[in-house]
Scaffold this motif. Structure first.
Motif, mmCIF file in Angstrom:
data_model
loop_
_atom_site.group_PDB
_atom_site.id
_atom_site.type_symbol
_atom_site.label_atom_id
_atom_site.label_comp_id
_atom_site.label_asym_id
_atom_site.label_seq_id
_atom_site.Cartn_x
_atom_site.Cartn_y
_atom_site.Cartn_z
ATOM 1 N N ALA A 195 6.722 -1.408 -1.908
ATOM 2 C CA ALA A 195 7.815 -2.324 -1.612
ATOM 3 C C ALA A 195 7.765 -2.833 -0.177
ATOM 4 O O ALA A 195 8.053 -4.010 0.090
ATOM 5 N N ILE A 196 7.395 -1.980 0.772
ATOM 6 C CA ILE A 196 7.362 -2.408 2.183
ATOM 7 C C ILE A 196 5.995 -2.946 2.590
ATOM 8 O O ILE A 196 5.820 -3.437 3.704
ATOM 9 N N GLY A 197 5.036 -2.891 1.662
ATOM 10 C CA GLY A 197 3.688 -3.383 1.938
ATOM 11 C C GLY A 197 2.800 -2.293 2.497
ATOM 12 O O GLY A 197 3.019 -1.847 3.638
ATOM 13 N N VAL A 198 1.832 -1.859 1.718
ATOM 14 C CA VAL A 198 0.979 -0.750 2.167
ATOM 15 C C VAL A 198 0.174 -1.140 3.403
ATOM 16 O O VAL A 198 0.194 -0.427 4.417
ATOM 17 N N ALA A 199 -0.503 -2.269 3.341
ATOM 18 C CA ALA A 199 -1.354 -2.677 4.472
ATOM 19 C C ALA A 199 -0.528 -2.898 5.731
ATOM 20 O O ALA A 199 -0.895 -2.446 6.832
ATOM 21 N N GLN A 200 0.580 -3.598 5.598
ATOM 22 C CA GLN A 200 1.420 -3.907 6.760
ATOM 23 C C GLN A 200 1.982 -2.638 7.390
ATOM 24 O O GLN A 200 1.957 -2.471 8.614
ATOM 25 N N SER A 201 2.464 -1.717 6.554
ATOM 26 C CA SER A 201 3.061 -0.495 7.088
ATOM 27 C C SER A 201 2.006 0.428 7.680
ATOM 28 O O SER A 201 2.229 1.065 8.722
ATOM 29 N N VAL A 202 0.840 0.496 7.044
ATOM 30 C CA VAL A 202 -0.227 1.355 7.569
ATOM 31 C C VAL A 202 -0.719 0.826 8.922
ATOM 32 O O VAL A 202 -1.002 1.612 9.846
ATOM 33 N N GLU A 203 -0.805 -0.475 9.049
ATOM 34 C CA GLU A 203 -1.211 -1.062 10.331
ATOM 35 C C GLU A 203 -0.234 -0.653 11.434
ATOM 36 O O GLU A 203 -0.633 -0.294 12.548
ATOM 37 N N THR A 205 -9.425 0.685 1.590
ATOM 38 C CA THR A 205 -10.845 0.351 1.744
ATOM 39 C C THR A 205 -11.472 -0.091 0.422
ATOM 40 O O THR A 205 -12.493 -0.788 0.426
ATOM 41 N N SER A 206 -10.864 0.287 -0.684
ATOM 42 C CA SER A 206 -11.391 -0.163 -1.981
ATOM 43 C C SER A 206 -10.891 -1.558 -2.345
ATOM 44 O O SER A 206 -11.193 -2.068 -3.431
ATOM 45 N N GLY A 207 -10.106 -2.162 -1.444
ATOM 46 C CA GLY A 207 -9.685 -3.544 -1.640
ATOM 47 C C GLY A 207 -8.347 -3.704 -2.348
ATOM 48 O O GLY A 207 -7.980 -4.836 -2.701
ATOM 49 N N HIS A 208 -7.615 -2.633 -2.534
ATOM 50 C CA HIS A 208 -6.327 -2.719 -3.223
ATOM 51 C C HIS A 208 -5.190 -2.724 -2.207
ATOM 52 O O HIS A 208 -5.290 -2.116 -1.137
ATOM 53 N N SER A 209 -4.107 -3.393 -2.573
ATOM 54 C CA SER A 209 -2.993 -3.525 -1.634
ATOM 55 C C SER A 209 -1.743 -2.794 -2.095
ATOM 56 O O SER A 209 -0.712 -2.854 -1.436
ATOM 57 N N SER A 210 -1.813 -2.100 -3.244
ATOM 58 C CA SER A 210 -0.637 -1.378 -3.722
ATOM 59 C C SER A 210 -1.073 -0.204 -4.596
ATOM 60 O O SER A 210 -2.187 -0.187 -5.136
ATOM 61 N N PHE A 211 -0.171 0.777 -4.717
ATOM 62 C CA PHE A 211 -0.465 1.968 -5.524
ATOM 63 C C PHE A 211 -0.277 1.712 -7.019
ATOM 64 O O PHE A 211 -0.788 2.464 -7.843
ATOM 65 N N TYR A 212 0.468 0.667 -7.341
ATOM 66 C CA TYR A 212 0.685 0.315 -8.749
ATOM 67 C C TYR A 212 0.179 -1.102 -8.997
ATOM 68 O O TYR A 212 0.350 -2.000 -8.164
ATOM 69 N N ALA A 213 -0.448 -1.276 -10.136
ATOM 70 C CA ALA A 213 -0.891 -2.601 -10.561
ATOM 71 C C ALA A 213 -0.067 -2.980 -11.794
ATOM 72 O O ALA A 213 -0.072 -2.253 -12.796
ATOM 73 N N ARG A 214 0.656 -4.088 -11.691
ATOM 74 C CA ARG A 214 1.553 -4.489 -12.775
ATOM 75 C C ARG A 214 1.138 -5.839 -13.327
ATOM 76 O O ARG A 214 1.347 -6.867 -12.683
ATOM 77 N N ALA A 215 0.570 -5.828 -14.507
ATOM 78 C CA ALA A 215 0.230 -7.070 -15.195
ATOM 79 C C ALA A 215 1.405 -7.451 -16.087
ATOM 80 O O ALA A 215 2.057 -6.588 -16.684
ATOM 81 N N LYS A 216 1.667 -8.728 -16.188
ATOM 82 C CA LYS A 216 2.821 -9.224 -16.929
ATOM 83 C C LYS A 216 2.788 -8.736 -18.381
ATOM 84 O O LYS A 216 1.796 -8.919 -19.094
#
Length: 786
Positions: free
Chosen positions: A395-403, A421-432
């Protein structure tokens, strides 16, 4: 806690034995009665005291008082052998390893070889408890950690030991979810398991940050409540409710059992907590803790503890731009972002606390649980967080908060570094329209496992399963020929949009579907009609418009009642006023166990207007055999008392006792399964060869029955219990429930009663005192007595 667990087991229909220790000495009261240490009443005293406490608990431990009869009392000395015929033996004694080990030695001698045995420990090692027991016993042993109070808290942590049979874990997962209504999480056998480990750490870092930012307990609670996606009780009110002694014990247990010095230090409790323990300022249980309620000239006032002076002072209101921004934001994610990225003290404080909780969780992830879903669910179900730690991070942004964390010199756990490092930006992936997938490490995601009984209306709508919709309601395809009428207006309040959609839904289902379910997945089923709209129309004297609206509401309920396809209502939480009136027409109600159903209109100076009076009357008298010359007055009086006293059920079972639900209606312990159960009930009616209901005339008690009820109202007025306006409301209600100006035994139609009801409703809404009550409720959320 043992008695509270026993109460919930009785709630779901199980027979329970509740055993406790034997007292070593008599009380003064027992001695005065001539009892001895051999008297059964003395020997079972502790079990009886536990049951008595469960009966008196607020909120109630039992669905209804009668459920306490399912509990048989005993003690460890005289009755332990009786566990031989028990399927499940739960230990909930004092949190002392040696005592537990001693008890399990005795339990093994008597328990059936097929019985499951478990401990309700909040953090003692499962393996250590039974290290000296037989392999067979260890195979049937596990931790079953209920959260307090067991009836209401959704979380049940299952903790396997190293030798626990996997099939027993699967059996208990199913039993816990389906029968007990719990959200079941598998935890590892580590100190305090998942929720208490993270939750206690979070509380302790909050205490530390409070000192760092020089805030008071009331100011901290203003930040750490809904703005952070936590309960209104926030931090210190939660500690008062839990009890400081309990919190101290849990923190101490972790500190004694972790091995790293930094973590031992993290679980050290501040000195002021120990001082409060010495003073017996334990919170709610002793009348004071971080907060204290005092009487003043202005009435009761809640005072906050100043931790410097150790004196209570008036609460302070925290002024904060980031808090204001959080309150204005929509949704948990937006609220969190507005707060933790705020630049003022409140924002900085929230960030400091949240950062440390997220880092700690990720550091301990592989130690405490198999996956992140277990951790997120444990915190949502056990601590009532809106979002679990990893959902919060998303919710707060993994990349932004980790930075930001790196910039502040924090070490990022490898689990989180791998994700980025694996190129993902969130812990959950939600497809419609699909079940979410979650990160398991090393660039791998896995689908969240859900029981087959879980139906998600949100996902169905994403899949294009909407049949019809407008701003207030949708008709959604549940599959197998069953449609669901979902209310999604603000607070699910019934207004013109919902009434219109009921008309659309009944026509659509009649033509093209096998059955209709009325249900949704909001916080509450429905809190009633749109009070603001009614008040505005009344103040503008738009009587024709109001009359038409009430008439349409009544006719919508009649269309549901006499639809040529089966209708099943699925209420949960609050189903008040119009919400109850949407359940009454259904052929079957499948209610969540925690359903609070009632007609509460008298609280705003009205009587029900959507057919509720008629339906309560029908339910009250339908048990009287046709053709039997029985006076209906006692049954009509029950209906009158339910409505006039605005009685609200404390559970679905209580709703059956009150007569709002029928004994044939179903109860679902796990709200997550409610729509599934309602759908199955609807299909069952179809498969049984559904026959639509036919209208029948209704016998009424007429003017003579009304006179009897009015005598009771006169007595209440004379005794000063009700006001003159209350009397006016009661007389209007009596006029409807007794059939108006007719003689006893007259048969009337449903429409006749609806017309009486609508006339009474409109006359009351025109009363200035009723409008004052409506305005007060809208302004304050509380009833006005005038």
């Amino acid at each position: 806690m043992g008695a509270a667990i026993a109460a919930h087991l009785a709630n779901v229909g199980l027979s329970v034995r509740l055993l406790d220790i034997v007292p070593s000495e008599l009380t003064k009261e027992e001695a005065a009665k001539g009892l001895t240490l051999e008297s059964p009443a003395v020997r079972n005293r502790f079990a009886q005291n536990g049951l008595n406490a469960a009966k008196k608990a607020k909120p109630a431990s039992f669905y209804r008082a009668a459920d306490a009869a399912k509990i048989e009392l005993g003690n460890f000395e005289d009755d332990l052998a009786k566990i031989a015929d028990c399927d499940w033996v739960i230990e909930a004694v004092v949190e002392n390893l040696a005592i537990k080990q001693s008890l399990f030695e005795r339990v093994e001698k008597f328990a059936s070889k097929d019985a499951i045995v478990s401990s309700n420990t909040s953090g003692i090692s499962i393996a250590e408890m039974v290290k000296d027991r037989s392999p067979e016993f260890k195979g049937r042993f596990l931790g079953t950690h209920f959260f307090n109070p067991p009836r209401y808290m959704q979380l049940l942590e299952l903790v396997p030991g190293p030798d626990t049979d996997p099939s027993i874990i699967e059996e208990m997962k199913t039993f816990g979810g389906r029968v007990l209504g719990k959200g079941v999480v598998l935890a590892k056998d580590t100190p305090n398991f998942i929720a208490n480990r993270i939750g206690t750490y979070g509380l302790l870092v909050t205490l530390e940050a409070m000192k760092k930012f020089e805030l008071g307990v009331d100011e901290v609670d203003a930040i750490t409540g809904p703005a952070m996606g936590r309960p209104k009780s926030a931090t210190f009110r939660t500690l008062d409710l839990v009890g400081l002694d309990t919190f101290f014990h849990v923190a101490k247990n972790v500190g004694q059992n972790v091995t790293e010095d930094w973590e031992k230090a993290a679980f050290e409790v501040p000195a002021y907590i120990e001082k409060m323990l010495e003073n017996r300022w334990l919170g709610e249980k002793t009348g004071q803790g971080f907060f204290k309620r005092v009487k003043s000239a202005a009435g009761a006032e809640i005072m906050a503890l100043d931790l410097d002076s150790f004196e209570y002072r008036p609460r302070k209101k925290l002024k904060s731009a980031s808090l204001d921004a959080s309150k204005a934001a929509k949704g948990s994610a937006a609220k969190l972002q507005a707060l933790v990225y705020g630049k003022d003290a409140a924002g900085q404080f929230a960030w400091d606390v949240l950062k440390r909780v997220l880092l700690y969780t990720a550091n301990k992830q592989s130690e405490i649980a198999d996956d992140i879903v277990a951790v997120d669910n444990a915190m949502k179900w056990g601590f009532n967080w809106d979002l679990g730690p990893y959902e919060t991070w998303d919710a707060i942004g993994v990349a932004q908060s980790v930075e930001r964390m790196r910039a502040e010199g924090e070490t990022i756990p490898s689990f989180v570094e791998e994700l980025l490092t694996s190129g993902h930006s969130s812990f959950y992936a939600r497809a419609k329209g699909e079940v979410p997938r979650f990160y398991v490490g090393k660039d791998e995601f896995r689908g969240v496992e859900e029981p087959k009984e879980v139906i998600s209306l949100a996902r169905l709508k994403e899949q294009g399963k909407v049949i019809k919709q407008n701003a207030g309601a949708s008709l959604v395809d549940l599959g197998d020929g069953v449609a669901c009428l979902e209310f999604h207006s603000p607070k699910q309040a019934i207004g013109a949009d919902i009434i219109q959609m009921i008309d659309v839904a009944t026509k659509e289902v009649s033509a093209n579907w096998q059955a209709l379910v009325i249900g949704n997945q909001a916080s509450n089923f429905c809190v009633g009609a749109n009070l603001m709209m009614m008040l505005m129309e009344a103040q503008d004297e738009n009587w024709d418009e109001l009359n038409m609206t009430v008439h349409q509401f009544q006719q919508s309920a009649m269309k549901l009642k006499y639809l040529d396809k089966p209708v099943v209502a699925a209420p949960f939480a609050m189903a008040l006023g119009g919400g109850a009136e949407m359940c009454f027409p259904a052929d079957h109600v499948q209610a969540a166990a925690e359903s609070y159903i009632g007609l509460v209109e008298v609280g705003v100076g009205l009587i029900p207007g959507g057919g509720g009076n008629k339906e309560v009357l029908i339910r009250a008298i339908e048990g009287v055999p046709d053709g039997v010359d029985t006076r209906l007055d006692p049954f009509v009086q029950k209906a009158f008392e339910n409505v006039a006293m605005a009685k609200v059920s404390t559970s679905a079972r209580d709703a059956q006792d009150l007569g709002y639900l029928r004994k044939t209606d179903g109860v679902t312990a796990n709200r997550d399964f409610l729509l599934y159960d309602a759908k199955q009930a609807a299909l069952g009616l179809v498969q049984a060869g559904y026959t639509p209901k036919q209208q029948k005339p209704i016998p009424v008690v007429g003017e003579s029955g009304a006179a009897l009820l009015k005598i009771g109202v006169f007595g209440m007025k004379t005794a000063g219990y009700v006001s003159s306006h209350d009397v006016k409301i009661a007389h209007k209600l009596i006029h409807v429930l007794t059939g108006g100006s007719v003689t006893r035994g007259t048969l009337v139609s449903e429409q006749y009663l609806l017309d009486l009801e609508r006339e009474a409703f409109l006359s009351l809404v025109g009363e200035p005192k009723t409008q004052a009550r409506m305005q007060h409720m809208l302004t304050t959320g509380k009833p006005l007595r005038n």
